[in-house]
Design a protein around this motif. Structure first.
Motif, PDB file in Angstrom:
ATOM      1  N   VAL A  55      13.657  14.997 -23.820  1.00 33.24           N
ATOM      2  CA  VAL A  55      13.776  16.390 -23.732  1.00 33.24           C
ATOM      3  C   VAL A  55      15.286  16.738 -22.646  1.00 33.24           C
ATOM      4  O   VAL A  55      15.255  16.154 -21.651  1.00 33.24           O
ATOM      5  N   SER A  56      15.791  17.424 -23.299  1.00 34.62           N
ATOM      6  CA  SER A  56      17.136  18.166 -22.454  1.00 34.62           C
ATOM      7  C   SER A  56      16.355  19.305 -21.578  1.00 34.62           C
ATOM      8  O   SER A  56      16.580  20.510 -21.841  1.00 34.62           O
ATOM      9  N   SER A  57      15.748  18.829 -20.498  1.00 33.88           N
ATOM     10  CA  SER A  57      15.126  20.039 -19.685  1.00 33.88           C
ATOM     11  C   SER A  57      15.188  19.771 -18.324  1.00 33.88           C
ATOM     12  O   SER A  57      15.125  18.405 -17.975  1.00 33.88           O
ATOM     13  N   LYS A  58      15.427  20.640 -17.556  1.00 34.21           N
ATOM     14  CA  LYS A  58      15.412  20.556 -16.060  1.00 34.21           C
ATOM     15  C   LYS A  58      14.051  19.881 -15.636  1.00 34.21           C
ATOM     16  O   LYS A  58      14.047  19.114 -14.527  1.00 34.21           O
ATOM     17  N   GLU A  59      12.853  20.366 -16.126  1.00 30.79           N
ATOM     18  CA  GLU A  59      11.558  19.948 -15.957  1.00 30.79           C
ATOM     19  C   GLU A  59      11.014  18.530 -16.552  1.00 30.79           C
ATOM     20  O   GLU A  59       9.905  18.280 -16.799  1.00 30.79           O
ATOM     21  N   GLN A  60      12.027  17.527 -16.960  1.00 35.34           N
ATOM     22  CA  GLN A  60      11.917  16.375 -17.586  1.00 35.34           C
ATOM     23  C   GLN A  60      10.534  15.616 -16.843  1.00 35.34           C
ATOM     24  O   GLN A  60       9.852  14.950 -17.586  1.00 35.34           O
ATOM     25  N   THR A  61      10.430  15.426 -15.650  1.00 36.14           N
ATOM     26  CA  THR A  61       9.593  14.521 -14.909  1.00 36.14           C
ATOM     27  C   THR A  61       8.276  15.283 -15.102  1.00 36.14           C
ATOM     28  O   THR A  61       7.210  14.898 -15.287  1.00 36.14           O
ATOM     29  N   GLU A  62       8.416  16.717 -14.771  1.00 34.22           N
ATOM     30  CA  GLU A  62       6.970  17.406 -14.892  1.00 34.22           C
ATOM     31  C   GLU A  62       6.385  17.301 -16.285  1.00 34.22           C
ATOM     32  O   GLU A  62       5.206  17.277 -16.371  1.00 34.22           O
ATOM     33  N   ILE A  63       7.102  17.325 -17.373  1.00 42.13           N
ATOM     34  CA  ILE A  63       6.782  17.125 -18.757  1.00 42.13           C
ATOM     35  C   ILE A  63       6.182  16.013 -18.951  1.00 42.13           C
ATOM     36  O   ILE A  63       5.184  15.810 -19.413  1.00 42.13           O
ATOM     37  N   LEU A  64       6.846  14.660 -18.526  1.00 43.25           N
ATOM     38  CA  LEU A  64       6.153  13.583 -18.656  1.00 43.25           C
ATOM     39  C   LEU A  64       4.741  13.386 -18.017  1.00 43.25           C
ATOM     40  O   LEU A  64       3.959  12.932 -18.662  1.00 43.25           O
ATOM     41  N   VAL A  65       4.853  13.837 -16.761  1.00 50.44           N
ATOM     42  CA  VAL A  65       3.347  13.633 -16.100  1.00 50.44           C
ATOM     43  C   VAL A  65       2.455  14.635 -16.629  1.00 50.44           C
ATOM     44  O   VAL A  65       1.251  13.927 -16.846  1.00 50.44           O
ATOM     45  N   LYS A  66       2.622  15.605 -17.108  1.00 49.96           N
ATOM     46  CA  LYS A  66       1.677  16.497 -17.562  1.00 49.96           C
ATOM     47  C   LYS A  66       1.343  15.862 -19.078  1.00 49.96           C
ATOM     48  O   LYS A  66      -0.129  16.013 -19.188  1.00 49.96           O
ATOM     49  N   ASN A  67       1.989  15.603 -19.831  1.00 51.82           N
ATOM     50  CA  ASN A  67       1.667  15.035 -21.142  1.00 51.82           C
ATOM     51  C   ASN A  67       1.118  13.687 -20.961  1.00 51.82           C
ATOM     52  O   ASN A  67       0.634  13.076 -22.020  1.00 51.82           O
ATOM     53  N   SER A  68       0.949  12.993 -19.966  1.00 51.95           N
ATOM     54  CA  SER A  68       0.591  11.838 -19.707  1.00 51.95           C
ATOM     55  C   SER A  68      -1.003  11.663 -20.022  1.00 51.95           C
ATOM     56  O   SER A  68      -1.520  10.663 -20.287  1.00 51.95           O
ATOM     57  N   MET A  69      -1.552  12.650 -20.094  1.00 55.39           N
ATOM     58  CA  MET A  69      -2.968  12.766 -20.246  1.00 55.39           C
ATOM     59  C   MET A  69      -3.337  12.424 -21.822  1.00 55.39           C
ATOM     60  O   MET A  69      -4.382  11.759 -22.005  1.00 55.39           O
ATOM     61  N   PHE A  70      -2.348  12.403 -22.747  1.00 56.56           N
ATOM     62  CA  PHE A  70      -2.548  12.135 -23.902  1.00 56.56           C
ATOM     63  C   PHE A  70      -2.478  10.526 -24.072  1.00 56.56           C
ATOM     64  O   PHE A  70      -3.004  10.114 -25.101  1.00 56.56           O
ATOM     65  N   LEU A  71      -1.922   9.717 -23.053  1.00 60.58           N
ATOM     66  CA  LEU A  71      -1.507   8.411 -23.084  1.00 60.58           C
ATOM     67  C   LEU A  71      -2.796   7.515 -22.678  1.00 60.58           C
ATOM     68  O   LEU A  71      -3.318   7.925 -21.565  1.00 60.58           O
ATOM     69  N   LYS A  72      -3.184   6.613 -23.432  1.00 57.64           N
ATOM     70  CA  LYS A  72      -4.157   5.551 -22.991  1.00 57.64           C
ATOM     71  C   LYS A  72      -3.656   4.871 -21.766  1.00 57.64           C
ATOM     72  O   LYS A  72      -2.425   4.886 -21.417  1.00 57.64           O
TER      73      LYS A  72
END
Ligand SMILES: C[S@@+](CC[C@H](N)C(=O)[O-])C[C@H]1O[C@@H](n2cnc3c(N)ncnc32)[C@H](O)[C@@H]1O
Length: 218
Positions: A143-160
Motif C-alpha cells: 500500500v502506498s500509505s504513510k501508515e504502512q507499518t501500522e497497517i501491517l501490524v493491525k492486519n497481522s491479527m488475521f495471520l496465523k
C-alpha cells in the motif's frame, strides 16, 4: 522451462504462472502455450513479487490451497498471479480506491478464488468479519500509505502464528525527506515486536525506493 517454486515457473528467464482463466489477459501480459498448458508471463516491472523472485527471493510460501490476505490490491495485476498459484485457496483483496476496485471486480468475476473488499486497510475491524482472526497463511502488503507499518501490524491479527508476510516498504510514502535506508530501518524496528525478518530484497532495477521484505509472524 523450470519450476522455481510450486506453480511458479521460469520460461526463458522470465517469471510465469499457469493461467487459471485460459485465453484471458489481465494487464496485457504475454500468454504462452507450452504443451497443453497456457502460461502468463509475470512482468517484474509491474509486480514487485515477480521482481523479488528474479532478485533471489528464497521463501515463497503461497501454495495451491493458501488463504492470502492481500492489502493494496489495485487493479489486480499481482493478485491475478497469486490467484493462478493459490488456485484452490482464497485471496481476500483489500483496496480502497473505487476506481481501482471497478477494474479489480472484473478480474474477480472470472476468478472465483479472489474475494474483493472495498475498504481502507487502516481499519481492519470494518472487514474482519469476512476473514476471521488467525485464518490466513500469508499476508501481502503493497500500500502506498504513510501508515504502512501500522497497517501491517493491525492486519497481522488475521495471520496465523508462524504465517508469512510479504511487506513492501515504500520509503517515499512514509517520509520523502529522509534517506530510504533510515525509513526502512525505522519501519523494521516498528514491526519487530510482531514479526521476525527473514529477507530484505532490493528490487532494483525493476522498482526503486522500495524494500521488499519477507517476514514471519512470531
Ligand atoms: C502500489 S499500488 C498496489 C499495486 C499492486 N499490489 C500490484 O502489484 O498489482 C498501491 C495500492 O494501495 C492502495 N491503497 C493505499 N492505501 C490504502 C489503504 N489504506 N487501504 C486500502 N488500499 C490502499 C492504493 O489505492 C493502490 O491501489
Amino acid at each position: 522451462m523450470e519450476e522455481v517454486f510450486d506453480d511458479v515457473f521460469l520460461i526463458d528467464k522470465k517469471v510465469a504462472t499457469r493461467n487459471l482463466d485460459r485465453g484471458r489477459k489481465v494487464y496485457n501480459e504475454t500468454l504462452i502455450e507450452e504443451g497443453r498448458v497456457e502460461y502468463r508471463l509475470w512482468n517484474p516491472y509491474r509486480s514487485k513479487l515477480s521482481a523479488a523472485i528474479l532478485k533471489g527471493l528464497k521463501n515463497f510460501e503461497i501454495k495451491k490451497d493458501s488463504c492470502v490476505l492481500y492489502l493494496g490490491a489495485a487493479t489486480g495485476t499481482t493478485v491475478s498471479h497469486v490467484s493462478d498459484i493459490a488456485s484452490d485457496g482464497r485471496i481476500y483483496a483489500v483496496e480502497f480506491s473505487e476506481r481501482n476496485m471497478r477494474e479489480l471486480i472484473k478480474v474477480c468475476e472470472r476468478r472465483k478464488n479472489i474475494l474483493p473488499i472495498l475498504e481502507d486497510a487502516r481499519y481492519p475491524e470494518r472487514y474482519g468479519h469476512n476473514i476471521g482472526e488467525g485464518k490466513c497463511d500469508v499476508m501481502y502488503q503493497d500500500v502506498s500509505s504513510k501508515e504502512q507499518t501500522e497497517i501491517l501490524v493491525k492486519n497481522s491479527m488475521f495471520l496465523k502464528k508462524g504465517g508469512y508476510a510479504y511487506f513492501v516498504i515504500k520509503s517515499q510514502s512514509i517520509d520523502i525527506s529522509r534517506k530510504p535506508e533510515e525509513v526502512y530501518g525505522d519501519a523494521i524496528r516498528e514491526i519487530s515486536g510482531k514479526f521476525e525478518v527473514l529477507e530484505r530484497i532490493d528490487i532494483e532495477p525493476y522498482d526503486s525506493m522500495h524494500l521488499f521484505t519477507v517476514l514471519r509472524k512470531k
